[in-house]
Design an enzyme around this catalytic site. Structure first.
Site, PDB file in Angstrom:
ATOM      1  N   GLU A  84       0.823  -1.211   0.000  1.00  0.00           N
ATOM      2  CA  GLU A  84       0.000   0.000   0.000  1.00  0.00           C
ATOM      3  C   GLU A  84       0.859   1.263   0.000  1.00  0.00           C
ATOM      4  O   GLU A  84       1.770   1.409   0.809  1.00  0.00           O
ATOM      5  CB  GLU A  84      -0.901  -0.010   1.235  1.00  0.00           C
ATOM      6  CG  GLU A  84      -1.769   1.226   1.397  1.00  0.00           C
ATOM      7  CD  GLU A  84      -2.496   1.242   2.726  1.00  0.00           C
ATOM      8  OE1 GLU A  84      -3.451   2.033   2.853  1.00  0.00           O
ATOM      9  OE2 GLU A  84      -2.114   0.475   3.636  1.00  0.00           O
TER      10      GLU A  84
ATOM     11  N   LYS B 254      -9.834   2.410  -2.815  1.00  0.00           N
ATOM     12  CA  LYS B 254     -10.173   1.787  -1.538  1.00  0.00           C
ATOM     13  C   LYS B 254     -11.606   2.103  -1.135  1.00  0.00           C
ATOM     14  O   LYS B 254     -12.016   3.262  -1.090  1.00  0.00           O
ATOM     15  CB  LYS B 254      -9.194   2.268  -0.471  1.00  0.00           C
ATOM     16  CG  LYS B 254      -9.328   1.577   0.871  1.00  0.00           C
ATOM     17  CD  LYS B 254      -8.261   2.119   1.822  1.00  0.00           C
ATOM     18  CE  LYS B 254      -8.316   1.439   3.174  1.00  0.00           C
ATOM     19  NZ  LYS B 254      -7.303   2.004   4.092  1.00  0.00           N
TER      20      LYS B 254
ATOM     21  N   CYS C 201      -5.215  -2.313   2.663  1.00  0.00           N
ATOM     22  CA  CYS C 201      -5.107  -2.004   4.082  1.00  0.00           C
ATOM     23  C   CYS C 201      -5.997  -2.918   4.923  1.00  0.00           C
ATOM     24  O   CYS C 201      -5.884  -4.134   4.847  1.00  0.00           O
ATOM     25  CB  CYS C 201      -5.446  -0.525   4.294  1.00  0.00           C
ATOM     26  SG  CYS C 201      -5.071   0.113   5.940  1.00  0.00           S
TER      27      CYS C 201
END
Length: 599
Positions: A297, A402, A452
């Site tokens: 990430e 995301k 994440c």
């Protein structure tokens, strides 16, 4: 567990009939509460004695029958708060501002054991409930429904968190977690609660010989034993089902580059250079052709996020300089196109370097899949934490924004309405949220990216798989990709909890999970939740994953968390009844203390 009797939650009419309770001192309550918290903590990382979870609730269940006038709520809350503060202490390392959210999150999660006990006391209120059954439902099933219902609620409330669900303690016992493809971690938790209730009933009948628990424990023992046996049989028959080799090598980069929220350009470029060197060396040392190299990430940004423009482009005010002529939309569009050219040139140069240093003859350079900032200029600017896929030809072949932002880490509720908070907020805490899953169809292998903590919020990858499976001409990915930056947590147990969430997600989706992490769980997990390879915490390196194709579409992917959701709805109804009881008792006490008060 037969009669969790308590007159604390009784209506005024119920108080007319004395209900037997267990007298309890504060010292005894603290001992029982902290025994529960200690056993539960030892069942997970860093100690990892998973089987302890099968008895972790026994001390907790002993509290159900205590005298309602005893300070059981305070004792249990203090123990639960200690458990969560210790288990999640790694969160405080992320940023000085995260100290208060760490405490607030722990304080919030510590409420759930109290709600569990309160609901059990409410259910077993009637003194006639002597046989372990009420309304034809076994007490062990009632307890399991309440516990799973509360887990479901916390998976959605305040954006949701799945970390440290009861079933995660069994992540290293593959035979016991295969039922996650039927109902997720919820299904594993359900069995664990039933076993705990059976252990509690058996202990009270044959060890403690408590007169208040003189009923036969065979009901709960038969149910728990049957569920446990069925879980084992199902696990044995599903965890080793034939899978097809894909014959594609995916390189997962795992470094330990220190990062901060407010990072200067030179540091971002240094991080990019370190990972670029790692990528070239990984391809050079690989004995097989590499299909893709996966960066963790945000590591692929390197001070140059991927930028795009929309059809309704408006130049943001912060880009206008009053001392210069106004910047026109077409000028901004040209600048973004120039940025895209530089971004892809940088990626192509890296691909050529990897190809030139390949240890084996290759037909094309590896694809690059990397965590990268995404910026879109349209009617208003938007910034995302994202994943980009640069194909072997050096073209932008796909990107993912995301979907689930970290509360207090990437988004703060009402921040735009509270300027005094906004002014104190470091850069990176104002991200926008993506709205849909993506699938990267590489040559010979299809991958679904997550970012994440999205694997630590179980509903996110499950909902993504469900949505892909519901599309016209559905095609599910061969593996899930997790790109994360867990260096914030400084090798604490939070990293291990993240990995365990990914293991249960792998079983729930029946897909391998490939995790590339900076300072975190860089790992290759198969579709049965087994960790095939993992980098030790604090160690930089690479993993060459060769996942196998599992064609199964799990029931969990097909129907989602519907069964757990029904339990959550039933539990929510119970909480409403508790609230109504509380209001009624307060009104009764008020009238009793002031008989001259008018209605």
């Amino acid at each position: 567990m037969s009669e969790f009797n308590s007159d604390a939650d009784a209506s005024p009419s119920d108080l007319a009939t004395p209900v037997p309770t267990v007298p309890a001192s504060t010292r005894w309550l603290l001992a029982a509460s902290f025994a529960h918290a200690a056993i539960l903590w030892m069942s997970g990382p860093p100690i990892g004695l998973g089987p302890l979870v099968l008895v972790a609730l026994v001390p907790l269940l002993a509290i159900v029958d205590v005298d309602p006038r005893s300070p059981w709520k305070r004792s249990l809350y203090v123990a639960s708060l200690a458990y969560w503060l210790i288990s999640l202490q790694g969160l405080r390392h992320a940023h000085p501002l995260m100290f208060l959210p760490w405490m607030a999150l722990s304080a919030y999660l510590a409420v759930y054991p109290l709600l569990f006990i309160a609901l059990l006391r409410r259910w077993h209120l009637s003194p006639s409930a002597q046989t372990g059954w009420r309304g034809g439902i076994p007490s062990c099933v009632v307890a399991a429904v309440i516990w799973v219902g509360l887990e479901w609620i916390r998976n959605y409330l305040f954006t949701g968190i799945s970390v440290l669900m009861l079933g995660h303690a069994l992540a290293e016992m593959p035979m016991l977690i295969q039922i996650a493809d039927l109902g997720g971690t919820y299904a594993v938790s359900f069995v664990v609660v039933c076993v705990n209730v059976a252990m509690f009933d058996a202990m009270n009948r044959w060890v403690v010989r408590d007169s208040l628990h003189s009923h036969s424990p065979w009901n709960s023992l038969v149910i728990a034993g049957g569920l446990l046996l069925a879980t084992l049989v199902y696990g044995v028959n599903t965890m080793n089902m034939a899978t097809e080799p894909i014959n594609k090598t995916i390189v997962l980069l795992g470094g330990n580059q220190h990062t901060v929220y407010q990072q200067d350009l030179e540091r971002e470029r240094a991080i990019f250079a370190a990972y670029a060197e790692m990528a070239v060396d990984a391809v050079a040392n690989s004995p097989s052709e590499v299909a893709a190299v996966v960066w963790p990430e945000s590591m692929f940004s390197g001070g140059m996020p991927w930028m795009t423009t929309g059809p309704d482009l408006v130049v943001p005010d912060f880009m206008q300089d009053p001392s210069l002529p106004p910047l026109a939309p077409e000028q901004l569009r040209f600048a973004v196109q120039h940025n895209q050219t530089g971004f892809l040139d940088r990626a192509s140069n890296l691909q050529m370097a990897m190809a030139a240093n390949s240890n084996v003859p290759i037909d094309a350079p590896p694809s690059i899949i990397g965590g990268c900032g995404l910026v879109q200029y349209d009617n208003q600017p938007r910034q995302y934490s994202g994943v980009v896929w640069v194909d072997p030809a050096g073209k932008m072949a796909g990107k993912y924004s995301k979907n689930h932002l970290v509360l207090f880490g990437e988004t703060i509720p009402l921040v735009h309405s509270l300027p005094w908070i906004r002014d104190q907020m470091p850069p990176g805490l104002g991200l926008d949220r993506g709205t849909q899953p993506e699938r990267f169809d590489l040559d010979g292998i299809s991958l679904m990216p997550n970012l994440c903590i999205e694997t630590a919020v179980e509903r996110i990858p499950i909902n993504h798989m469900h949505e892909l499976n519901s599309r016209p001409n559905p095609k599910l990915p061969d593996a899930l990709l997790t790109l994360t930056n867990d260096v914030w947590f400084r090798d604490s147990a939070v990293v291990d909890h993240h990995l365990r969430c990914a293991q249960l997600v792998a079983v729930g989706c029946r897909r391998p999970v490939l995790s590339a992490a900076n300072g975190g769980p860089t790992a290759w997990i198969d579709s049965a939740g087994r960790v095939i390879e993992r980098l030790p915490k604090g160690v930089s390196g690479v993993i060459e994953a060769k996942p196998r194709r599992d064609e199964r579409v799990s029931l969990y992917v097909r129907i989602g968390s519907l069964p757990a959701g029904l339990m959550g709805a039933a539990t929510a109804c119970g909480l409403v009844l508790l609230a109504m009881d509380f209001v009624t008792r307060r009104r009764t006490r008020k009238k009793t203390s002031n008989p001259n008060a008018t209605a």
